[in-house]
Scaffold this active site. Sequence first.
Site, PDB file in Angstrom:
ATOM      1  N   TYR A  60     -46.567  67.221 -20.726  1.00  0.00           N
ATOM      2  CA  TYR A  60     -46.721  65.913 -21.360  1.00  0.00           C
ATOM      3  C   TYR A  60     -46.274  64.800 -20.423  1.00  0.00           C
ATOM      4  O   TYR A  60     -45.133  64.789 -19.955  1.00  0.00           O
ATOM      5  CB  TYR A  60     -45.916  65.850 -22.668  1.00  0.00           C
ATOM      6  N   HIS A 131     -48.352  77.930 -24.472  1.00  0.00           N
ATOM      7  CA  HIS A 131     -49.209  76.781 -24.772  1.00  0.00           C
ATOM      8  C   HIS A 131     -50.681  77.131 -24.993  1.00  0.00           C
ATOM      9  O   HIS A 131     -51.335  76.554 -25.864  1.00  0.00           O
ATOM     10  CB  HIS A 131     -49.087  75.758 -23.634  1.00  0.00           C
ATOM     11  N   ASN A 162     -52.490  77.568 -30.122  1.00  0.00           N
ATOM     12  CA  ASN A 162     -53.930  77.770 -29.912  1.00  0.00           C
ATOM     13  C   ASN A 162     -54.329  79.240 -29.818  1.00  0.00           C
ATOM     14  O   ASN A 162     -55.230  79.599 -29.065  1.00  0.00           O
ATOM     15  CB  ASN A 162     -54.384  77.031 -28.631  1.00  0.00           C
ATOM     16  N   GLN A 183     -49.105  76.852 -33.200  1.00  0.00           N
ATOM     17  CA  GLN A 183     -49.490  75.445 -33.268  1.00  0.00           C
ATOM     18  C   GLN A 183     -50.979  75.319 -32.963  1.00  0.00           C
ATOM     19  O   GLN A 183     -51.451  75.740 -31.913  1.00  0.00           O
ATOM     20  CB  GLN A 183     -48.667  74.609 -32.286  1.00  0.00           C
TER      21      GLN A 183
END
Length: 324
Positions: A60, A131, A162, A183
């Site tokens: 990020y 992630h 994912n 998530q």
Amino acid sequence: MTAQSNSRLNGASRLIYGCMGLGGDWDRPDYSPADVDKAAAAIEAARGIGITLFDHADIYTRGKAESVFGEVLAASPGLREQIQLQGKCGISLAEGGVPGYYDLGREAIRERVTASLRRLRTDYLDILLLHRPDPLLEPSEVAAAVGQLMAEGKVRALGVSNMSAAQIDYLQDALETPIMANQLEMSLHKAAWVESSVLVNRQEGFDAGFPHGTIEHCIRKGIELQAYGSLAQGRYSGAPSAAASPEETATAELLSRLAEEKGSTPEAVLLGWLMKHPARISPVVGSSRPERIAACAGAADVAASMTRIEWYTLWSTARGAAMP
């Protein structure tokens, strides 16, 4: 592990604050004091509506989101013990002529977590999410990395992002620790996750592109479902857009009307729609604007008061078509 034993779901708030907007511009190499102040204001606004879990990823704003958050923690003694930090690793951004790629190898996981802890100025992550699915993933490598990080006290719980039901099970077989969260992008706008549930045995179900059974699998296994993109990028609750589709305009008007009837806000109704689902979805609020974060307060109350007809009316209005 059952849903009832997942302590994250039994806390005061199911909302999560997503830190992807902190740290300034993605293309700027460093952050400024103003970026730190902005992060502090966002964190304060999130805590003001009862949020205790803050969601990060090492990519990020190219690490700056973690760095400005770390600055706030360093300037606020005792804050770390009052919140939970969730990190993610596994994505390498394109750089120096090398294309972006995924890496969930043992050393990559350890290196990325170590770097995140350094930027966040903390000794541990409450939750680490993998992630993205890595096609070259070796479950034993993940198990070794996570096992060592947990033994060192650097990670306390593990989740994914994912991933489908099959991918979760494939990974879980090699792990000693349970996968406690998944998530996914879920919202009234990005509704393939719920579309797939009513489009079974229809061509549209295949076109939806969401792995059917993933939601049900997570419910059965007590895996918390976290929804990123939950506010639909403001298309229903922000300023009217000249490019808005008829469905988006109608949905924004309906949200506004329901918010007025319930003495709430369009943001809270939008999140309440997600939270009404039996999966006990935990929405990730990604805005960095304190006033918009504050507008999410009361989402759980809206979910509790939302009727079946209201829930389906919102969905059918957003999808622009009657239920099949």
